[in-house]
Design an enzyme around this catalytic site. Structure first.
Site, PDB file in Angstrom:
ATOM      1  CD  GLU A   1      50.321  33.775  45.646  1.00 20.41           C
ATOM      2  OE1 GLU A   1      49.958  33.840  44.478  1.00 20.41           O
ATOM      3  OE2 GLU A   1      49.852  32.970  46.480  1.00 20.41           O
ATOM      4  CG  ASP A   2      47.535  36.638  43.455  1.00 22.94           C
ATOM      5  OD1 ASP A   2      47.927  36.022  44.472  1.00 22.94           O
ATOM      6  OD2 ASP A   2      46.554  36.271  42.790  1.00 22.94           O
TER       7      ASP A   2
ATOM      8  CG  ASP B   1      44.288  36.112  53.569  1.00 19.73           C
ATOM      9  OD1 ASP B   1      44.609  36.512  54.694  1.00 19.73           O
ATOM     10  OD2 ASP B   1      43.102  35.905  53.250  1.00 19.73           O
TER      11      ASP B   1
ATOM     12  CG  PHE C   1      38.236  39.191  49.460  1.00 16.57           C
ATOM     13  CD1 PHE C   1      38.844  37.961  49.651  1.00 16.57           C
ATOM     14  CD2 PHE C   1      37.763  39.508  48.197  1.00 16.57           C
ATOM     15  CE1 PHE C   1      38.975  37.058  48.605  1.00 16.57           C
ATOM     16  CE2 PHE C   1      37.887  38.613  47.147  1.00 16.57           C
ATOM     17  CZ  PHE C   1      38.494  37.384  47.347  1.00 16.57           C
TER      18      PHE C   1
ATOM     19  NE  ARG D   1      40.257  35.891  37.359  1.00 12.28           N
ATOM     20  CZ  ARG D   1      40.727  35.241  38.434  1.00 12.28           C
ATOM     21  NH1 ARG D   1      41.750  35.725  39.095  1.00 12.28           N
ATOM     22  NH2 ARG D   1      40.171  34.113  38.822  1.00 12.28           N
TER      23      ARG D   1
END
Ligand code: IMP
Ligand code: MG
Length: 184
Positions: free
Chosen positions: A103-104, A107, A157, A170
């Protein structure tokens, strides 16, 4: 490749540099290679954000492995929508296999919790999580065990290295905070 190309301009403060990411991903690759030395795991990446991380991570693996992809959606712009939707599922069985979910960023942990629960029902031999980033607030929101963690970041964010804001940024080779004026 120049790191100063206009398309690599940061939309905010750089939180993790390209050099730091290289070190983090190399370390995770070594840890995974040791732990899975006599196994043949399937690494499952969550599209689209996780794809850059996965591509770099597997080049640090020295063990046989397969890669698979799922596409899920829980975010719209910079806010979680509160529901996870499977857009594209695995097309292979994970029954009895060693699964490493890549997973990147974690949160709220909601996406991961949902996917982990769903994959457990498919009887994998083992199921672990490797996350590049975790926001510092995550543990208070959801107690998901993360076997391999790259780096902790503040509750803000972020974009770059696969992570987007409305599909942009990206390509950045670093992780940067998104300036509030740019979409929060
Ligand atoms: P969670 O369910 O709140 O943990 O969010 C997980 C997913 O939302 C990640 O896989 C990302 O795709 C996306 N996400 C969460 N935080 C960020 C961020 O700061 N930047 C870009 N995408 C994010
Ligand atoms: Mg995303």
């Amino acid at each position: 490749m120049s790191r100063n190309h206009p398309d690599h301009r940061s939309p905010g403060q750089i939180l993790v540099t390209a050099a730091e990411i290289d070190d983090i991903v190399a370390r995770l690759g070594r840890e995974i290679s040791v732990d899975y030395a006599d196994r043949h795991p399937i690494l499952i990446s969550l599209l689209k954000g996780g794809v850059v991380f996965l591509a770099d991570l597997i080049r640090h693996l020295t063990i046989p492995h397969h890669i698979e992809f799922m596409r899920v959606s829980s975010y719209e712009s910079t806010r979680s929508k509160g529901a996870v939707r499977i857009i594209s599922d695995l097309d292979t069985s994970i029954d009895g296999r060693d699964i490493l979910l890549v997973e990147d960023v974690i949160d709220t942990g909601m996406t991961l919790a949902y996917i982990v629960d769903m994959l457990r029902l498919r009887n994998p031999g083992s199921l672990e999580v490797c996350a590049l980033l975790r926001k510092r607030v995550t543990p208070r929101r959801a107690g998901i065990p993360i076997r391999y963690l790259g780096h902790e970041i503040p509750d803000t964010f972020v974009v770059g290295y696969g992570l987007d804001h409305d599909e942009n940024y990206r390509n950045l080779p670093f992780i940067a905070a998104l300036d509030p004026g740019l979409g929060r």
